[in-house]
Design a protein around this motif. Structure first.
Motif, PDB file in Angstrom:
ATOM      1  N   UNK A  26      23.813 -18.874 -31.455  1.00 46.02           N
ATOM      2  CA  UNK A  26      23.081 -19.059 -30.211  1.00 46.02           C
ATOM      3  C   UNK A  26      22.263 -20.342 -30.211  1.00 46.02           C
ATOM      4  N   UNK A  27      21.769 -20.724 -31.384  1.00 39.38           N
ATOM      5  CA  UNK A  27      21.065 -22.002 -31.472  1.00 39.38           C
ATOM      6  C   UNK A  27      21.967 -23.163 -31.095  1.00 39.38           C
ATOM      7  N   UNK A  28      23.212 -23.130 -31.576  1.00 40.47           N
ATOM      8  CA  UNK A  28      24.172 -24.181 -31.231  1.00 40.47           C
ATOM      9  C   UNK A  28      24.511 -24.151 -29.741  1.00 40.47           C
ATOM     10  N   UNK A  29      24.603 -22.952 -29.176  1.00 43.16           N
ATOM     11  CA  UNK A  29      24.945 -22.848 -27.756  1.00 43.16           C
ATOM     12  C   UNK A  29      23.846 -23.437 -26.882  1.00 43.16           C
ATOM     13  N   UNK A  30      22.585 -23.142 -27.219  1.00 44.55           N
ATOM     14  CA  UNK A  30      21.474 -23.722 -26.460  1.00 44.55           C
ATOM     15  C   UNK A  30      21.425 -25.232 -26.670  1.00 44.55           C
ATOM     16  N   UNK A  31      21.631 -25.668 -27.913  1.00 42.87           N
ATOM     17  CA  UNK A  31      21.594 -27.094 -28.222  1.00 42.87           C
ATOM     18  C   UNK A  31      22.719 -27.845 -27.512  1.00 42.87           C
ATOM     19  N   UNK A  32      23.848 -27.174 -27.300  1.00 40.40           N
ATOM     20  CA  UNK A  32      24.986 -27.818 -26.633  1.00 40.40           C
ATOM     21  C   UNK A  32      24.592 -28.344 -25.260  1.00 40.40           C
ATOM     22  N   UNK A  33      23.762 -27.593 -24.545  1.00 43.07           N
ATOM     23  CA  UNK A  33      23.334 -28.044 -23.223  1.00 43.07           C
ATOM     24  C   UNK A  33      22.622 -29.372 -23.272  1.00 43.07           C
ATOM     25  N   UNK A  34      21.797 -29.580 -24.312  1.00 46.13           N
ATOM     26  CA  UNK A  34      21.073 -30.837 -24.452  1.00 46.13           C
ATOM     27  C   UNK A  34      21.985 -31.976 -24.893  1.00 46.13           C
ATOM     28  N   UNK A  35      22.951 -31.659 -25.744  1.00 40.80           N
ATOM     29  CA  UNK A  35      23.812 -32.719 -26.277  1.00 40.80           C
ATOM     30  C   UNK A  35      24.753 -33.264 -25.215  1.00 40.80           C
ATOM     31  N   UNK A  36      25.332 -32.401 -24.393  1.00 40.71           N
ATOM     32  CA  UNK A  36      26.325 -32.869 -23.423  1.00 40.71           C
ATOM     33  C   UNK A  36      25.703 -33.335 -22.111  1.00 40.71           C
ATOM     34  N   UNK A  37      24.448 -32.996 -21.842  1.00 36.37           N
ATOM     35  CA  UNK A  37      23.836 -33.334 -20.551  1.00 36.37           C
ATOM     36  C   UNK A  37      23.816 -34.829 -20.256  1.00 36.37           C
ATOM     37  N   UNK A  38      23.467 -35.716 -21.212  1.00 39.22           N
ATOM     38  CA  UNK A  38      23.448 -37.141 -20.860  1.00 39.22           C
ATOM     39  C   UNK A  38      24.797 -37.677 -20.396  1.00 39.22           C
ATOM     40  N   UNK A  39      25.896 -37.113 -20.865  1.00 42.69           N
ATOM     41  CA  UNK A  39      27.214 -37.621 -20.493  1.00 42.69           C
ATOM     42  C   UNK A  39      27.830 -36.859 -19.328  1.00 42.69           C
ATOM     43  N   UNK A  40      27.644 -35.540 -19.298  1.00 43.05           N
ATOM     44  CA  UNK A  40      28.329 -34.718 -18.308  1.00 43.05           C
ATOM     45  C   UNK A  40      27.389 -33.989 -17.352  1.00 43.05           C
ATOM     46  N   UNK A  41      26.095 -34.177 -17.505  1.00 45.16           N
ATOM     47  CA  UNK A  41      25.162 -33.465 -16.659  1.00 45.16           C
ATOM     48  C   UNK A  41      24.962 -32.032 -17.127  1.00 45.16           C
ATOM     49  N   UNK A  42      24.183 -31.288 -16.374  1.00 40.99           N
ATOM     50  CA  UNK A  42      23.897 -29.896 -16.757  1.00 40.99           C
ATOM     51  C   UNK A  42      24.091 -28.971 -15.565  1.00 40.99           C
ATOM     52  N   UNK A  43      25.181 -29.204 -14.853  1.00 37.68           N
ATOM     53  CA  UNK A  43      25.480 -28.380 -13.685  1.00 37.68           C
ATOM     54  C   UNK A  43      25.970 -27.013 -14.129  1.00 37.68           C
ATOM     55  N   UNK A  44      26.244 -26.156 -13.151  1.00 36.65           N
ATOM     56  CA  UNK A  44      26.760 -24.822 -13.452  1.00 36.65           C
ATOM     57  C   UNK A  44      28.115 -24.911 -14.147  1.00 36.65           C
ATOM     58  N   UNK A  45      28.885 -25.989 -13.857  1.00 35.96           N
ATOM     59  CA  UNK A  45      30.192 -26.143 -14.496  1.00 35.96           C
ATOM     60  C   UNK A  45      30.037 -26.478 -15.981  1.00 35.96           C
ATOM     61  N   UNK A  46      29.058 -27.285 -16.302  1.00 36.85           N
ATOM     62  CA  UNK A  46      28.814 -27.617 -17.708  1.00 36.85           C
ATOM     63  C   UNK A  46      28.377 -26.384 -18.482  1.00 36.85           C
ATOM     64  N   UNK A  47      27.419 -25.650 -17.931  1.00 35.83           N
ATOM     65  CA  UNK A  47      26.935 -24.458 -18.634  1.00 35.83           C
ATOM     66  C   UNK A  47      27.994 -23.373 -18.679  1.00 35.83           C
ATOM     67  N   UNK A  48      28.784 -23.253 -17.629  1.00 35.81           N
ATOM     68  CA  UNK A  48      29.886 -22.300 -17.667  1.00 35.81           C
ATOM     69  C   UNK A  48      30.887 -22.639 -18.748  1.00 35.81           C
ATOM     70  N   UNK A  49      31.137 -23.947 -18.945  1.00 39.12           N
ATOM     71  CA  UNK A  49      32.055 -24.383 -20.002  1.00 39.12           C
ATOM     72  C   UNK A  49      31.485 -24.080 -21.381  1.00 39.12           C
TER      73      UNK A  49
END
Length: 555
Positions: A26-49
């Motif tokens: 779960x730590x990696x899953x939460x961290x994933x949102x921060x890592x990918x946000x600068x390149x792909x944003x943090x929309x519902x599609x990113x979090x769903x992925x």
């Protein structure tokens, strides 16, 4: 004492393994949102992925682990944890390069983050999926139901610790790399604990090598410099990654890798980006500009707008609502915001919450909390605009900074926002900030007046009124009323913001800059050094692989 010790349950090594695997997954899953946000944003599609990839990887790990569990040993748990820690080291070291590379894959924008998320987080999550069936087999429980229930409980408790610990403790205090280091070291320590007290040679050497890789991955990052310029300050906030970067005489605030605000260090109150000049439009829209005594900015950023208002109008009081406390601190420390000025009031709160709870009235409200990939839907709806309408005086003016195109497929968000605002206010206007029909900052202005002002009347008011700056160039961006019958009214129960933003991905994003005199430069050259111009947004990403991150709105 022996009776007390008998009543204290002893945590077995399989139980420890299951618990820690829940924390790290779960730590990696939460961290994933921060890592990918600068390149792909943090929309519902990113979090769903992110959620989908994590569930798929765990399910596959559960399946494969279950098939092999009958012949497993504690040693296999050791290797699983060390292998996962090794991949975390790779993730920390290579995530930026992988994000840039995968952004070039030609996929529809809403699916564009999937390759990066799968490569970065699929393998370690898959390996951790083996731990639960292995732990159930090694738990010593007699029944299958008892063993599986015990493992589910421990894994879920670990997941809760990982979720809350990463969200509320680690991310607000540490960088992405250091959080990765902590999760990796937790895996190594657990592997050692599984083998303790006598650790065989091969696991011991492997643990040492993985530890060196983890520390090296963190220590090997760039120190104090980025492609945008000299990093003055950086931190992880409760909401985003924050950087303050100097490039020449310009200081820029980056949020999640996107330029959010800029200041000329020699002239701190000058508008670096032309779109912020439109924030002064209420002085032309109001019947009497002297009646504008109190202004509210929803969204602080580098406080360009509030500083300019206080500089140009000695009688105005400015309130600023900013949800991120670290942004407020950065503005105070690095963007020359005079928090001791009695005419400036800064509130750490959400914009909608503040407006709903305050009984204060305003003569102008500026909504500047939108970003190209992060638009808080609760600040776009008809219900919210009704609250804004109620807080404005009879001659009050709303200015909403909307990133969209003036026409074409990429204009859906602008036209939907225009329609939503127009349902609440008597008159709604729009101004483009760039001549080309590209994604840009479109300024939507609304009033309670039944009388509509023409472009010529605004130009006449600009000539007659001394408001501290010439708005002639901004008035030239006056747009005719757009077609809105094919876009929705945004409501609290149905605000399809992500769908409306989707057509903008892949479009170039233009932001005009002002020159040394404060007038629009008109240059569309992409300098590549964080100073604006024309920028291309790669499909599904925040910016193209070779271009600086796109400017996000913010004052």
């Amino acid at each position: 004492m022996s009776g007390v010790s008998e009543r204290v349950p002893r945590v077995t090594r399989p139980e420890l393994a299951v618990f820690v695997s829940g924390i790290v997954s779960m730590g990696l899953e939460i961290l994933a949102g921060r890592i990918v946000a600068p390149q792909f944003g943090s929309s519902i599609y990113t979090w769903g992925s992110i959620i989908g990839v994590s569930l798929a990887a765990l399910s596959l790990g559960y399946h494969q682990g279950g098939k092999r569990a009958a012949h497993t040993t504690l040693r296999e748990l050791t290797w699983l944890f060390l292998a996962t820690a090794g991949y975390v080291a790779f993730l920390v070291f290579a995530h930026e390069a992988l994000l840039t590379t995968t952004a070039a894959i030609p996929l529809p924008s809403r699916y564009a983050s999937l390759p990066a998320i799968t490569i970065l987080f699929g393998p370690p999550t898959y390996l951790l999926g083996f731990v639960s069936p292995y732990g159930a087999q090694l738990s010593g429980k007699t029944g299958t139901g008892e063993a599986s229930g015990h493992v589910y409980a421990l894994g879920t408790i670990g997941s809760l610790v990982g979720t809350f610990g990463t969200t509320f403790l680690l991310i607000p205090r540490l960088s992405i790399d250091r959080i990765g280091l902590i999760l990796g070291l937790l895996l190594v320590v657990t592997a050692i604990a599984i083998e303790a007290p006598q650790i065989p040679r091969r696991p011991a050497i492997s643990a040492a090598v993985v530890t060196i890789c983890l520390v090296g991955a963190v220590a090997g990052g760039p120190l104090g410099y980025s492609v945008q310029g000299q990093v003055v300050y950086e931190t992880q906030t409760p909401y985003q990654e924050l950087e303050v970067v100097d490039s020449g005489d310009t200081r820029t605030l980056y949020l999640d890798g996107k330029r959010h605000s800029a200041m000329n260090k020699d002239e701190p109150t000058r508008h670096v980006f032309d779109y912020t000049r439109y924030f002064h439009m209420p002085y032309l829209m109001a019947d009497d500009p002297d009646d504008i005594d109190r202004v509210l900015f929803v969204g602080g950023g580098g406080f360009t707008g509030p500083k300019a208002f206080l500089e140009n109008d000695d009688d105005v009081t400015v309130d600023v609502v900013e949800i991120d406390p670290e942004v407020i601190d950065a503005a105070d420390t690095y963007f020359e915001v005079d928090t001791d000025d009695e005419r400036l009031n800064v509130y750490n709160d959400g914009g909608r919450t503040f407006l709903q709870e305050t009984d204060r009235g305003y003569d102008a409200i500026v909504l500047d909390a939108y970003r190209i990939d992060k638009v808080p839907f609760e600040l776009t709806t008809r219900e919210f605009m009704s609250v804004v309408h109620d807080r404005l005086s009879a001659d009050g003016v709303l200015v909403a900074n909307v990133i969209s195109a003036p026409a074409g497929p990429a204009s859906e968000f602008y036209r939907s926002q225009y329609r939503t605002i127009d349902e609440v206010f008597a008159q709604t206007y729009a101004f483009r900030t760039a001549d080309a029909n590209v994604v840009q900052n479109v300024e939507v202005v609304a009033t309670k007046s039944d009388d509509r002002l023409s472009e010529a009347e605004l130009a006449e008011r600009n000539d007659d009124r001394d408001i501290g700056l010439d708005m002639g160039g901004e008035i030239d961006g006056y747009l005719e009323e757009p077609r809105t019958d094919d876009v929705p009214v945004l409501r609290d129960d149905r605000a399809t913001v992500d769908d409306l933003l989707d057509p903008m991905i892949g479009q170039r994003y233009v932001v005009e800059e002002t020159n040394a005199t404060g007038e629009t430069d008109g240059s569309e050259e992409n300098t590549g050094n964080g100073s604006g111009g024309v920028e291309s947004i790669a499909p599904g990403s925040a910016a193209g692989a070779s271009a600086p991150p796109p400017l996000a709105p913010g004052t």
